[in-house]
Scaffold this motif. Sequence first.
Motif: not given
Length: 372
Positions: A91-97, A99-109, A183-190, A195-198
């Motif tokens: 569950g370790q990840g880094q929190t971003f706003t 403006e910091d990141i876009g939706d990872l995998f947004g275009n793929l999935f 909202q805040i967004f968090q990137v987690v390793n899978t 992957m991004q969670q909001s």
Amino acid sequence: MAAPGKKDYYEILGVSREASADDIKKAYRTLTRKYHPDANPGDKEAEAKYKEINEANEVLSDPKKRAQYDQFGYVGDMPPEGFGGFGGFGGQGQTFTQEDIGDLFGNLFGGGFGGRRRSANPNAPRRGADLEATVRLTLEEAYRGVTRKLEIPRLDTCRRCGGSGAEPGSSVNVCPTCHGSGQIFQVVNTPFGQMQQSGTCPTCRGKGKTVDKVCTECRGKGRVRRTATVDVKIPAGADNGMRLRVSSKGEAGVNGGPSGDLFILTEVMPDARFTRRDDDLNTTVEITFPQAALGCEVKVETFDGIEKLDIPAGTQAGSKLRIRGRGMPRLKTKGNGDMNILVKIKVPRTLTQKERKLLKELAKESGVETAG
């Protein structure tokens, strides 16, 4: 929602997911007094409940832990049960706003694999909720139409702050944590990569803005609950179970959005004089045998006064007569329904000697036998 196999901390404390920090603190204090071991000596269930309460409070009273719990349903380095077996899926990840990141995998999935679609702008105008009330009417009120004053409890725009949530003179600022997104967004390793969670911003609780000083009347919510007097016009011809819409008389919108509507459900009470069938009214008149045999004129009550009705000679019991245009007003077309009259023959229970003699003579003349 708590992750599978995990505890629901909100349910343990008996608060909603939108509860403020003060609400959580108040619920925690109340429950600890109730389940404290000193107040329940030897009670193992109370002791276990007390531990759960402390565990829930430890998470929900900490903004960072609460934000992670709201996003993933658990707190800590390990993912919730059901994701075991994937090495390195922590569950370790880094929190971003936003403006910091876009939706990872947004275009793929398309935002549907593990992540969530970005929610609507929390500062966008939102329509207020619709409300519903029931109005009870007499049949005559339904016939004539009536205007009623209703007392409607609803959320109205706060008059003190105009809906901003800020005390007059206090400034409204963009939330420094989410930069206005809510909202805040968090990137987690899978095992599949990052992957991004909001989740809801813990600083502004999803509003996207903060104020230097909250409004003392609405406590920063922008709306207050009050009872409003609403004039409701019920049209002539209203029927039982009819649903009317009163535009913009529901709850106030949010962020300048339009008000909802007020829906009125009509309930028409029974009437001792008339029964209703669609747009027609039905009533009954009683006449004597001589009137039925020879014909007569009777008076019939209507909502517009007394009408004279001719009873033809030879009218039989159970006959139905009609006065056109004296029923209920038609809602969709012009004019009224009809008044239908059921004729009943009234038989006297006692007779004078003269009446008895005359009836015997009539029976003899008619060739019928009688008992008396």
